[in-house]
Motif scaffolding. Structure first.
Motif, PDB file in Angstrom:
ATOM      1  N   TYR A  48       0.865  -1.182   0.000  1.00 38.82           N
ATOM      2  CA  TYR A  48       0.000   0.000   0.000  1.00 38.82           C
ATOM      3  C   TYR A  48       0.898   1.227   0.000  1.00 38.82           C
ATOM      4  O   TYR A  48       2.070   1.159   0.388  1.00 38.82           O
ATOM      5  CB  TYR A  48      -0.884  -0.039   1.251  1.00 38.82           C
ATOM      6  N   MET A  49       0.368   2.350  -0.401  1.00 38.54           N
ATOM      7  CA  MET A  49       1.135   3.602  -0.418  1.00 38.54           C
ATOM      8  C   MET A  49       1.064   4.264   0.953  1.00 38.54           C
ATOM      9  O   MET A  49       0.338   5.238   1.173  1.00 38.54           O
ATOM     10  CB  MET A  49       0.594   4.532  -1.497  1.00 38.54           C
ATOM     11  N   GLY A  50       1.794   3.719   1.918  1.00 38.85           N
ATOM     12  CA  GLY A  50       1.759   4.236   3.282  1.00 38.85           C
ATOM     13  C   GLY A  50       3.050   4.904   3.692  1.00 38.85           C
ATOM     14  O   GLY A  50       3.759   5.505   2.876  1.00 38.85           O
ATOM     15  N   THR A  51       3.390   4.770   4.958  1.00 43.65           N
ATOM     16  CA  THR A  51       4.566   5.442   5.531  1.00 43.65           C
ATOM     17  C   THR A  51       5.799   4.560   5.551  1.00 43.65           C
ATOM     18  O   THR A  51       6.869   5.013   5.946  1.00 43.65           O
ATOM     19  CB  THR A  51       4.277   5.870   6.980  1.00 43.65           C
ATOM     20  N   ASP A  52       5.659   3.301   5.154  1.00 42.29           N
ATOM     21  CA  ASP A  52       6.715   2.286   5.260  1.00 42.29           C
ATOM     22  C   ASP A  52       7.083   1.986   6.706  1.00 42.29           C
ATOM     23  O   ASP A  52       8.220   1.602   7.012  1.00 42.29           O
ATOM     24  CB  ASP A  52       7.955   2.692   4.461  1.00 42.29           C
ATOM     25  N   GLU A  53       6.108   2.134   7.595  1.00 38.29           N
ATOM     26  CA  GLU A  53       6.347   1.721   8.978  1.00 38.29           C
ATOM     27  C   GLU A  53       6.598   0.216   9.041  1.00 38.29           C
ATOM     28  O   GLU A  53       7.343  -0.261   9.906  1.00 38.29           O
ATOM     29  CB  GLU A  53       5.173   2.108   9.868  1.00 38.29           C
ATOM     30  N   GLY A  54       6.009  -0.516   8.122  1.00 41.39           N
ATOM     31  CA  GLY A  54       6.260  -1.950   8.064  1.00 41.39           C
ATOM     32  C   GLY A  54       7.716  -2.262   7.803  1.00 41.39           C
ATOM     33  O   GLY A  54       8.254  -3.259   8.311  1.00 41.39           O
ATOM     34  N   ARG A  55       8.386  -1.426   7.029  1.00 38.54           N
ATOM     35  CA  ARG A  55       9.815  -1.638   6.771  1.00 38.54           C
ATOM     36  C   ARG A  55      10.635  -1.422   8.030  1.00 38.54           C
ATOM     37  O   ARG A  55      11.596  -2.153   8.304  1.00 38.54           O
ATOM     38  CB  ARG A  55      10.275  -0.708   5.643  1.00 38.54           C
ATOM     39  N   ALA A  56      10.252  -0.415   8.829  1.00 38.31           N
ATOM     40  CA  ALA A  56      10.940  -0.191  10.100  1.00 38.31           C
ATOM     41  C   ALA A  56      10.759  -1.391  11.025  1.00 38.31           C
ATOM     42  O   ALA A  56      11.700  -1.819  11.712  1.00 38.31           O
ATOM     43  CB  ALA A  56      10.419   1.083  10.759  1.00 38.31           C
ATOM     44  N   MET A  57       9.556  -1.962  11.040  1.00 33.59           N
ATOM     45  CA  MET A  57       9.305  -3.155  11.855  1.00 33.59           C
ATOM     46  C   MET A  57      10.123  -4.337  11.350  1.00 33.59           C
ATOM     47  O   MET A  57      10.689  -5.109  12.138  1.00 33.59           O
ATOM     48  CB  MET A  57       7.816  -3.489  11.838  1.00 33.59           C
ATOM     49  N   MET A  58      10.199  -4.485  10.016  1.00 25.16           N
ATOM     50  CA  MET A  58      10.973  -5.575   9.425  1.00 25.16           C
ATOM     51  C   MET A  58      12.451  -5.474   9.809  1.00 25.16           C
ATOM     52  O   MET A  58      13.120  -6.494  10.041  1.00 25.16           O
ATOM     53  CB  MET A  58      10.846  -5.524   7.902  1.00 25.16           C
ATOM     54  N   GLN A  59      12.973  -4.259   9.882  1.00 24.98           N
ATOM     55  CA  GLN A  59      14.374  -4.089  10.262  1.00 24.98           C
ATOM     56  C   GLN A  59      14.617  -4.613  11.680  1.00 24.98           C
ATOM     57  O   GLN A  59      15.633  -5.261  11.948  1.00 24.98           O
ATOM     58  CB  GLN A  59      14.767  -2.621  10.162  1.00 24.98           C
ATOM     59  N   ILE A  60      13.685  -4.325  12.582  1.00 25.89           N
ATOM     60  CA  ILE A  60      13.822  -4.822  13.956  1.00 25.89           C
ATOM     61  C   ILE A  60      13.795  -6.343  13.980  1.00 25.89           C
ATOM     62  O   ILE A  60      14.626  -6.999  14.622  1.00 25.89           O
ATOM     63  CB  ILE A  60      12.706  -4.241  14.846  1.00 25.89           C
ATOM     64  N   VAL A  61      12.836  -6.928  13.265  1.00 24.96           N
ATOM     65  CA  VAL A  61      12.739  -8.390  13.212  1.00 24.96           C
ATOM     66  C   VAL A  61      14.032  -8.983  12.650  1.00 24.96           C
ATOM     67  O   VAL A  61      14.568  -9.969  13.181  1.00 24.96           O
ATOM     68  CB  VAL A  61      11.527  -8.818  12.361  1.00 24.96           C
ATOM     69  N   HIS A  62      14.547  -8.374  11.595  1.00 29.23           N
ATOM     70  CA  HIS A  62      15.761  -8.893  10.961  1.00 29.23           C
ATOM     71  C   HIS A  62      16.974  -8.741  11.872  1.00 29.23           C
ATOM     72  O   HIS A  62      17.876  -9.586  11.860  1.00 29.23           O
ATOM     73  CB  HIS A  62      15.989  -8.174   9.637  1.00 29.23           C
ATOM     74  N   ASP A  63      17.014  -7.680  12.677  1.00 27.70           N
ATOM     75  CA  ASP A  63      18.115  -7.514  13.634  1.00 27.70           C
ATOM     76  C   ASP A  63      18.144  -8.650  14.647  1.00 27.70           C
ATOM     77  O   ASP A  63      19.202  -9.164  15.002  1.00 27.70           O
ATOM     78  CB  ASP A  63      17.969  -6.180  14.387  1.00 27.70           C
ATOM     79  N   VAL A  64      16.965  -9.017  15.138  1.00 28.55           N
ATOM     80  CA  VAL A  64      16.884 -10.005  16.211  1.00 28.55           C
ATOM     81  C   VAL A  64      16.932 -11.437  15.675  1.00 28.55           C
ATOM     82  O   VAL A  64      17.581 -12.305  16.273  1.00 28.55           O
ATOM     83  CB  VAL A  64      15.592  -9.790  17.035  1.00 28.55           C
ATOM     84  N   ALA A  65      16.266 -11.696  14.560  1.00 27.04           N
ATOM     85  CA  ALA A  65      16.199 -13.046  13.989  1.00 27.04           C
ATOM     86  C   ALA A  65      16.588 -12.997  12.518  1.00 27.04           C
ATOM     87  O   ALA A  65      15.741 -13.146  11.627  1.00 27.04           O
ATOM     88  CB  ALA A  65      14.795 -13.621  14.164  1.00 27.04           C
ATOM     89  N   PRO A  66      17.883 -12.792  12.225  1.00 27.47           N
ATOM     90  CA  PRO A  66      18.310 -12.488  10.851  1.00 27.47           C
ATOM     91  C   PRO A  66      18.121 -13.618   9.845  1.00 27.47           C
ATOM     92  O   PRO A  66      18.122 -13.355   8.642  1.00 27.47           O
ATOM     93  CB  PRO A  66      19.795 -12.137  11.009  1.00 27.47           C
ATOM     94  N   LYS A  67      17.961 -14.844  10.295  1.00 25.46           N
ATOM     95  CA  LYS A  67      17.800 -15.949   9.355  1.00 25.46           C
ATOM     96  C   LYS A  67      16.337 -16.343   9.149  1.00 25.46           C
ATOM     97  O   LYS A  67      16.037 -17.265   8.380  1.00 25.46           O
ATOM     98  CB  LYS A  67      18.589 -17.169   9.829  1.00 25.46           C
ATOM     99  N   ALA A  68      15.418 -15.671   9.824  1.00 26.70           N
ATOM    100  CA  ALA A  68      14.000 -15.968   9.618  1.00 26.70           C
ATOM    101  C   ALA A  68      13.574 -15.498   8.233  1.00 26.70           C
ATOM    102  O   ALA A  68      14.092 -14.506   7.704  1.00 26.70           O
ATOM    103  CB  ALA A  68      13.159 -15.291  10.686  1.00 26.70           C
ATOM    104  N   GLN A  69      12.616 -16.219   7.642  1.00 28.88           N
ATOM    105  CA  GLN A  69      12.060 -15.807   6.355  1.00 28.88           C
ATOM    106  C   GLN A  69      10.915 -14.844   6.610  1.00 28.88           C
ATOM    107  O   GLN A  69      10.019 -15.134   7.414  1.00 28.88           O
ATOM    108  CB  GLN A  69      11.574 -17.019   5.561  1.00 28.88           C
TER     109      GLN A  69
END
Length: 625
Positions: A271-292
């Motif tokens: 969706y054409m939003g704020t990309d807050e989902g990308r900020a959340m994804m970065q946190i997830v990737h920091d903590v669990a970098p091998k998760a899909q």
């Protein structure tokens, strides 16, 4: 036919009697305007009775008409274009080709078909809404709901310490100044990193270390491998070039990731939003970098679209964990509604669901913007008109010291009223009014509740706050006494209670996640300990529920707080880090990333590490851990 002079004489006699008997807090002016609005409500046609009152007001305003004579309501804000076209949500008995064809035959364009959810979204003109409402399959028509990201939290000035330089970064006027601040921020990070072998990019969440997730990865060798995590927010890839930059710098997975995390994020719907989902994804990737990782928006198709994407992430894509930071204002308060039922479906199927508790305040921290209680009109005035009794209003005080309206002390996004009727089949009629200190009714929500409408009223045209503005809760004559929740959605009330969390963040098996700062004044570079506290804006609980999913009462005949009706869910469940770094621009409000929107991905990713360490663990066992 009565003459105008005769009607005026009756009204004058009535107002004089009212002023004599009622408290000074309800003026004759207020009485007159509310009475006019209630009389208008009683005059609606069967089709109009199925239309949300603020949409009906907007329809009339599009023709230059008032909602009711002698009233001065703020105009309703809609997303209608210059020709009167807008999106509406249509609740129907069953979504099928036949009812879709009827809506399109009247001139509507269906934009979302909520198969299995009884909801259709369509783009229509104001002049065909009443014809749509008149269709026998239609139960209720309202303005299209828009999803709301929980977003960043709002902190008090006295709480800001190290945050101040980054707040200044938002307001500096030159690129060089902003670059210097960002450079200093990044330099601090590179100095603080202690896990080079598991480094996940140029920026790493401080919550990763404050939660000791980095130690867990090092000691146990788990990085989320084998786990699928879905994230739901407004958007992920609106700024496509920034997504590519994040991958190249190691902050997101995908082809070209320098640390070998090359499996790209699967985007189910964006969706054409704020990309807050990308900020959340970065946190997830920091903590669990091998998760899909998987992403889906909640902003398409209203609550039905949100629910459909929850089900798709689990049933189609096999996500073990789903994390969200989105909500709809109209989510049911006292019953699991559309989105909550989807959460129940996936959690009963073994998926773990982590949802932001919200940033709307708490009673304990003196930031409450909600009031919950049983309707009580003892000591409050009775509203009547020549045709008989109209109803009464809630007394927020006592018989001896009545308080006829809760004064708003900080303006919210909008004002909601919900009560303990079945969420989608309310038969007890309640209304909500915003009244100024001078007695003018500024906004009204007077939808008819006759069995096919929700137990919900919304004032979405919230004007600029003026001292003395107050919210009045009205119960129609003949309606039963019900528990109710009045919510200002990040506003503040003079008389507040706890119980801010509601909707899908309060399901039985889902995790409602509160927030505590990882930095300023959090423990970083230390770790969390007993001295850390939840953010003052973090939404509180508990959540009392009066109805099962199907609308049957949990405690038949008892749907009140005062008699301990229903059941209590102790929400939120857990607390996780916020106030952390991302790659997003400081001006986005997502760097540093404050709020329960940042906390939920930390919690969900930690659960991924646990499941990665022992894939045989069930969701119930991980909850116990």
């Amino acid at each position: 036919m009565r003459s105008g002079l005769h009607i005026a004489f009756i009204n004058c006699i009535f107002m004089l009697a009212f002023v004599t008997k009622a408290t000074a807090q309800i003026s004759a002016k207020t009485q007159s305007e509310i009475t006019a609005l209630l009389e208008e409500k009683n005059s609606r046609t069967p089709a109009q009775q199925k239309i949300e009152s603020q949409l009906l007001q907007a329809m009339r305003e599009s023709k230059g008409q008032k909602m009711a004579p002698g009233t001065f309501l703020e105009p309703v804000k809609t997303e209608a274009d210059a020709t009167g076209n807008l999106e509406i949500d249509i609740r129907v008995t069953l979504v099928d080709d036949r009812v879709i064809g009827k809506i399109e035959g009247l001139g509507g364009r269906v934009t979302y078909e909520g198969w299995g959810f009884g909801m259709i979204r369509a783009r229509v003109n104001f002049n065909i809404i009443e014809s749509i409402a008149a269709l026998p399959e239609v139960k209720y028509v309202a303005r299209a709901e828009r999803a709301n990201v929980v977003g960043t939290g709002l902190r008090k000035t006295e709480e800001l310490t190290e945050i101040i330089p980054y707040k200044e970064a938002i307001h500096t006027t030159t690129k060089a100044q902003r670059a210097a601040i960002v450079k200093a921020r990044l330099s601090k990070y590179f100095e603080d990193q202690r896990m080079a072998s598991l480094f996940t990019g140029s920026v790493n969440s401080e919550g990763d270390h404050a939660h000791r997730a980095d130690e867990a990865r090092n000691v146990f060798g788990v990085q989320g491998q084998g786990i699928k995590i879905g994230v739901i927010s407004d958007s992920y890839g609106r700024y496509a070039s920034q997504v590519l930059d994040d991958i190249a710098s190691g902050n997101l997975p995908g082809p070209g990731n320098p640390y070998g995390n090359t499996t790209a994020v699967t985007v189910v719907q964006d969706y054409m939003g704020t990309d807050e989902g990308r900020a959340m994804m970065q946190i997830v990737h920091d903590v669990a970098p091998k998760a899909q990782l998987f992403f889906a928006t909640a902003n398409v198709g209203g609550q039905a679209g949100f629910a459909a994407n929850i089900l798709a992430l689990r049933n189609t894509y096999g996500c073990d964990i789903i994390i969200d930071d989105i909500y709809y204002f109209a989510e049911a308060v006292f019953q699991d509604g559309t989105v909550a039922q989807a959460v129940n479906t996936v959690t009963n199927n073994g998926c773990m669901f982590f949802s932001s508790a919200g940033n709307a305040g708490s009673m304990l921290r003196n930031t409450s913007g909600v009031y919950e209680g049983d309707f009580n009109d003892a000591g409050s005035p009775v509203f009547t008109h020549p045709g008989g009794k109209l109803g009464t209003i809630h007394n927020f005080g006592t018989v001896g010291a009545p308080i006829n309206g809760d004064i708003v002390t900080a303006v919210g996004s909008l004002y909601n009223l919900s009560w303990s009727d079945p969420a989608f089949a309310a038969t007890n009629d309640y209304d909500l009014f915003l009244v100024s200190s001078t007695g003018t009714v500024k906004s009204s929500a007077t939808t008819v509740q006759s069995g096919t409408q929700p137990a919900y009223e919304q004032l979405s045209s919230v004007p600029t706050l003026v001292s003395g503005d107050r919210l009045i809760v009205f119960k129609a004559d003949g309606a039963a006494v019900r528990a109710f929740a009045l919510n200002t959605n990040r506003g503040a009330l003079t008389i507040g209670t706890n119980g801010q969390t509601h909707g899908h963040n309060s399901t039985v098996l889902g995790f409602g996640v509160a927030a505590t700062p990882a930095v300023s004044p959090g423990p970083y570079p230390g770790i969390f300990n007993a001295s850390n506290h939840t953010e003052s804006f973090s939404s509180d609980g508990p959540r009392r529920m009066f109805y099962n999913e199907d609308g049957t009462p949990i405690t038949p005949g008892n749907v009140l707080f005062g008699t301990n009706g229903g059941t209590v869910r102790n929400k939120p469940d857990i607390t996780a880090a916020d106030g952390v770094s991302t790659t997003l621009l400081p001006s986005s409000g997502l760097n540093p990333f404050y709020g329960t929107s940042a906390a939920a991905p930390h919690a969900g990713a930690i659960a991924a590490l646990i499941k990665s360490a022992n894939p045989a663990l069930t969701a119930a066992q991980i909850r116990t851990v």
